[in-house]
Design an enzyme around this catalytic site. Structure first.
Site, PDB file in Angstrom:
ATOM      1  CE1 TYR A 151      31.154  74.117 -70.861  1.00 29.48           C
ATOM      2  CE2 TYR A 151      32.600  76.004 -71.092  1.00 29.48           C
ATOM      3  CZ  TYR A 151      32.042  74.866 -71.619  1.00 29.48           C
ATOM      4  OH  TYR A 151      32.368  74.454 -72.887  1.00 29.48           O
ATOM      5  N   PRO A 152      30.327  79.247 -67.312  1.00 30.31           N
ATOM      6  CG  PRO A 152      30.778  80.688 -65.527  1.00 30.31           C
ATOM      7  CD  PRO A 152      30.537  79.239 -65.848  1.00 30.31           C
ATOM      8  CE  LYS A 180      36.609  82.879 -77.020  1.00 31.13           C
ATOM      9  NZ  LYS A 180      35.929  83.307 -78.220  1.00 31.13           N
ATOM     10  CD  GLN A 235      26.516  76.077 -79.954  1.00 33.38           C
ATOM     11  OE1 GLN A 235      25.538  75.663 -80.546  1.00 33.38           O
ATOM     12  NE2 GLN A 235      27.290  76.995 -80.469  1.00 33.38           N
ATOM     13  CB  SER A 255      39.339  76.808 -76.360  1.00 32.93           C
ATOM     14  OG  SER A 255      37.992  76.987 -76.743  1.00 32.93           O
TER      15      SER A 255
END
Ligand code: 76R
Length: 276
Positions: free
Chosen positions: A170-171, A174, A212, A250
């Site tokens: 997924y892209p 921020k 990741q 996040s």
């Protein structure tokens, strides 16, 4: 014939393309059995050729849900090669069989928030774990840290991706809202680095369970980073993404694009999985 173009290789790192295709089963059914076999051999040979190209990796996967059928993740230094491979992958099963449904261009990159030796010593060893600077225990931990970080830094710029079965992409960006509390880019570096601490602590809990790779895409594609997660269990993907939602970086600042889940497979099994 003109000369080969000047390579477009980043000063550091590689180009990365995530490519998603749907299969036109109508067109496929018009091919004879012989033509279908030939088409599959074509793609298989191309995948082998790409994988034998210098510093190049190509992951092949079946995509869960009809968002797409087949996915590729391509890592290679030169953007010319990446584009040449991408066009040929699109055409390898024959014209009009694969239709691109989604793609993402990014580059491997280091991080400006990577923990420094000093940070680790002061914040983790002294403050959190109560160690004393200079003790044998402290020094041993630093040696361990150096080893881990050497590996981590190298992995971010020149990763080697394992064949773990679940691959999530997924892209993300921020947030840059007008409100200063929700604008990552109006924070100074120290504030951002501090916020990243929580993220790293959460991330490290998944060491060994999640592989990741964060690749940068500002100026290259719609969002700011591509997030690739490899796992042996889709639950780990669900868990890490959920847990990270609570980290301030996040919770407050992250925005996400679409999520794609794939199953890494060698091509013969991939063809079977997607009914080719
Ligand atoms: O130890 C260190 O100093 C490096 C730690 C580290 C950094 C700097 C790290 C560790 N990440 C960093 C940077 Mn990450 N990461 C994400 C996502 O869904 C979401 O909410 C976010 C998507 C996941 C799942 C994830 C996982 N990370 C970043 C950045 C900033 C870009 C940059 O570097 O400038 C983003 C956008 C980002 C996003 N992160 C880890 C993980 C995991 C599992 C780790 C631990 C890796 C390990 O130690 O093995």
């Amino acid at each position: 014939m003109s000369e080969a173009p000047t390579p477009l290789v980043p000063a550091e790192g590689w180009h990365v393309m995530h490519l998603y295709y749907s299969i036109d089963y109508g067109q496929w059914s018009l091919l004879s059995e012989h033509e279908q076999r030939e088409a599959k051999t074509n793609l298989t040979m191309l995948v082998q050729e790409i994988r034998s190209h210098k510093d190049t990796q190509l992951l092949t996967y079946a995509v869960a849900t009809p968002k797409a059928d087949i996915g590729f993740m391509l890592l290679t230094p030169d953007l010319h090669d990446a584009t040449w491979f991408e066009k040929r992958l699109t055409l390898a099963l024959g014209v009009d069989i694969l239709t691109p449904t989604y793609s993402y261009l990014s580059q491997t990159e280091g991080s400006e928030y990577t923990t420094t030796r000093e940070q680790y010593g002061q914040e983790t060893l002294v403050k959190e774990e109560g160690m004393t600077v200079g003790t044998e225990e402290y020094e041993a931990k630093l040696v361990e840290f150096d080893e881990r970080m050497k590996h981590y830094t190298k992995h971010r710029i020149y990763p080697v991706l394992p064949d773990w079965p679940a691959i999530c992409f997924y892209p993300m960006s921020k947030r840059r809202s007008a409100h200063p509390d929700y604008n990552w880019y109006s924070l100074d570096h120290d504030q951002r680095a501090k916020l990243m601490q929580g993220h790293k602590t959460t991330g490290r809990k998944y060491s060994g369970k999640i592989l990741q790779l964060i690749t940068g895409s500002t100026g290259l594609d719609e969002h700011e980073w591509g997030v690739t997660l490899l796992a042996k269990d889709t639950m780990e993907i669900k868990n890490i993404v959920y847990e990270m939602r609570f980290d301030e970086v996040s919770a407050r600042y992250a925005e996400f694009g679409d999520f794609y889940i794939g199953m890494q497979l060698p091509l013969d099994l991939l063809f079977e999985r997607v009914c080719l």
